[in-house]
Motif scaffolding. Structure first.
Motif, PDB file in Angstrom:
ATOM      1  N   ASP A 266       0.855  -1.418   0.285  1.00 51.09           N
ATOM      2  CA  ASP A 266      -0.233   0.284   0.180  1.00 51.09           C
ATOM      3  C   ASP A 266       0.930   1.459   0.276  1.00 51.09           C
ATOM      4  O   ASP A 266       0.415   1.972  -0.069  1.00 51.09           O
ATOM      5  N   VAL A 267       2.111   1.094   0.486  1.00 55.17           N
ATOM      6  CA  VAL A 267       3.323   2.176   0.700  1.00 55.17           C
ATOM      7  C   VAL A 267       3.015   2.300  -0.203  1.00 55.17           C
ATOM      8  O   VAL A 267       3.478   3.489  -0.879  1.00 55.17           O
ATOM      9  N   LEU A 268       3.665   1.120  -1.903  1.00 53.49           N
ATOM     10  CA  LEU A 268       4.439   1.512  -2.558  1.00 53.49           C
ATOM     11  C   LEU A 268       3.200   1.985  -4.001  1.00 53.49           C
ATOM     12  O   LEU A 268       3.345   3.030  -4.349  1.00 53.49           O
ATOM     13  N   HIS A 269       2.365   1.587  -3.645  1.00 52.63           N
ATOM     14  CA  HIS A 269       0.963   1.544  -4.521  1.00 52.63           C
ATOM     15  C   HIS A 269       0.646   3.192  -4.563  1.00 52.63           C
ATOM     16  O   HIS A 269       0.476   3.775  -5.327  1.00 52.63           O
ATOM     17  N   LYS A 270       0.371   3.987  -3.037  1.00 54.29           N
ATOM     18  CA  LYS A 270       0.270   5.648  -3.131  1.00 54.29           C
ATOM     19  C   LYS A 270       1.756   6.118  -3.059  1.00 54.29           C
ATOM     20  O   LYS A 270       1.081   7.496  -2.813  1.00 54.29           O
ATOM     21  N   ALA A 271       2.620   5.878  -3.461  1.00 51.56           N
ATOM     22  CA  ALA A 271       3.928   6.233  -3.929  1.00 51.56           C
ATOM     23  C   ALA A 271       3.916   7.631  -4.740  1.00 51.56           C
ATOM     24  O   ALA A 271       3.407   7.164  -5.968  1.00 51.56           O
ATOM     25  N   VAL A 272       4.181   8.492  -4.719  1.00 51.87           N
ATOM     26  CA  VAL A 272       4.381   9.849  -6.453  1.00 51.87           C
ATOM     27  C   VAL A 272       5.637  10.084  -6.789  1.00 51.87           C
ATOM     28  O   VAL A 272       6.956  10.231  -5.487  1.00 51.87           O
ATOM     29  N   VAL A 273       5.390   9.153  -7.724  1.00 46.59           N
ATOM     30  CA  VAL A 273       6.994   9.464  -9.039  1.00 46.59           C
ATOM     31  C   VAL A 273       7.331  11.261  -8.686  1.00 46.59           C
ATOM     32  O   VAL A 273       6.501  11.748  -9.869  1.00 46.59           O
ATOM     33  N   HIS A 274       8.378  11.509  -8.608  1.00 42.76           N
ATOM     34  CA  HIS A 274       8.023  13.371  -9.278  1.00 42.76           C
ATOM     35  C   HIS A 274       9.673  13.058 -10.413  1.00 42.76           C
ATOM     36  O   HIS A 274      10.554  12.572 -10.255  1.00 42.76           O
ATOM     37  N   ASP A 275       9.819  13.824 -11.471  1.00 48.10           N
ATOM     38  CA  ASP A 275      11.287  14.005 -12.388  1.00 48.10           C
ATOM     39  C   ASP A 275      11.541  14.881 -11.079  1.00 48.10           C
ATOM     40  O   ASP A 275      13.154  15.822 -12.476  1.00 48.10           O
ATOM     41  N   SER A 276      11.534  16.409 -10.384  1.00 50.36           N
ATOM     42  CA  SER A 276      12.856  16.927  -9.906  1.00 50.36           C
ATOM     43  C   SER A 276      12.686  17.018  -8.473  1.00 50.36           C
ATOM     44  O   SER A 276      11.654  16.435  -7.980  1.00 50.36           O
ATOM     45  N   LEU A 277      13.689  17.205  -7.639  1.00 46.97           N
ATOM     46  CA  LEU A 277      13.430  17.060  -6.213  1.00 46.97           C
ATOM     47  C   LEU A 277      12.747  18.641  -6.022  1.00 46.97           C
ATOM     48  O   LEU A 277      11.853  18.501  -4.932  1.00 46.97           O
ATOM     49  N   GLU A 278      12.865  19.901  -6.406  1.00 51.87           N
ATOM     50  CA  GLU A 278      11.613  20.445  -6.232  1.00 51.87           C
ATOM     51  C   GLU A 278      10.254  20.277  -6.529  1.00 51.87           C
ATOM     52  O   GLU A 278       8.935  20.912  -5.688  1.00 51.87           O
ATOM     53  N   SER A 279       9.549  19.343  -7.144  1.00 51.62           N
ATOM     54  CA  SER A 279       8.314  18.575  -7.616  1.00 51.62           C
ATOM     55  C   SER A 279       8.486  18.292  -6.154  1.00 51.62           C
ATOM     56  O   SER A 279       7.536  18.176  -5.678  1.00 51.62           O
ATOM     57  N   ALA A 280       9.574  17.449  -5.423  1.00 50.62           N
ATOM     58  CA  ALA A 280       8.845  16.491  -3.986  1.00 50.62           C
ATOM     59  C   ALA A 280       8.541  17.164  -3.364  1.00 50.62           C
ATOM     60  O   ALA A 280       8.070  16.841  -2.416  1.00 50.62           O
ATOM     61  N   LEU A 281       9.279  18.525  -2.912  1.00 53.75           N
ATOM     62  CA  LEU A 281       9.088  19.056  -1.966  1.00 53.75           C
ATOM     63  C   LEU A 281       8.241  20.599  -2.299  1.00 53.75           C
ATOM     64  O   LEU A 281       8.404  20.797  -0.934  1.00 53.75           O
TER      65      LEU A 281
END
Length: 244
Positions: free
Chosen positions: A57-72
């Motif tokens: 479930d943690v993997l399923h909810k994981a959000v993938v970003h193409d930049s650290l700026e987006s992840a933050l």
């Protein structure tokens, strides 16, 4: 203080997908589920799912970003993990100190904890986006720590800060307390049994019974353990009579 749901773990440039799964498992065991991935080399992956060991479930909810700026995006405070101390004007703390720092945050504060690549960690440019640098104290002669292990250390510190209590229902049967009368009956039984098997000389008892009392006063017996002791003594008496 902010909630665990507002704390995101950000893994940057993870090379081995199994480490993503292991990190998800480490998070779930401590009640965390907000996982963000920045440009993972391979993801999704069967290796990640296998290493997650039930934290799908943690993997399923994981959000993938193409930049650290987006992840933050949306985060108020960013903690960057690094095995190497940098010559940068950034406050350096261990994981416990970092958790103490975020304990002062408001309920709606969003926190990011950023982990770098397995072999090279975070770049200086990526650390520039962090207000705090977190270093896990380790053996200076061998400070290499697996990514998932580092995630587990931080996740544990968060768990201990937010939810430190142990669920007693998961650690075995309930212990039923005994009274001083119960102990007195046990000591009487001991004295009778030890005389019956010839271990205690009633004419020369010395300090044997006093030492037995001290022993079991320290032991903090429960009802089940008390009954076990009575059973052992009854068996010893029976054995003593059959060998006479």
């Amino acid at each position: 203080m902010t909630s665990l749901d507002n704390i995101r773990f950000v893994l940057v440039g993870t090379t081995h997908p199994g480490n993503i799964g292991a990190a998800a498992r480490a998070m779930k065991t401590m009640g965390l589920s907000n996982l963000h991935l920045v440009s993972p080399k391979i993801y999704p992956s069967a290796d990640a799912t296998a290493r997650a060991s039930g934290a799908d479930d943690v993997l399923h909810k994981a959000v993938v970003h193409d930049s650290l700026e987006s992840a933050l995006s949306g985060c108020h405070h960013v903690f960057g993990m690094s095995a190497r101390l940098r010559h940068l004007p950034v406050p350096v703390m261990n994981p416990r100190q970092a958790v103490q720092q975020l304990e002062n945050s408001d309920d709606d504060t969003h926190i990011a904890i950023v982990f770098g690549r397995e072999h090279s960690g975070l770049s200086n440019e990526e650390l520039d986006r962090c207000q705090y640098l977190v270093n896990i104290p380790a053996n200076p002669e061998y400070s290499s720590l697996n990514l998932a292990a580092a995630v587990q250390v931080v996740a544990y510190e968060l768990k201990m800060s937010f939810q430190p209590n142990i669920d007693a229902g998961r650690i075995g049967e309930q212990r039923e307390a005994i009274t001083s009368d119960d102990l007195s009956h046990l000591y009487d039984h001991f004295e009778r049994s030890l005389m019956a098997i010839g271990f205690l000389d009633p004419d020369n008892p010395r300090y044997l019974m006093r030492r037995i009392r001290r022993l079991f006063n320290r032991a903090d017996l429960d009802r089940n353990e008390l009954q076990i002791m009575h059973g052992i003594l009854r068996a010893a008496e029976t054995k003593g009579r059959t060998t006479e």
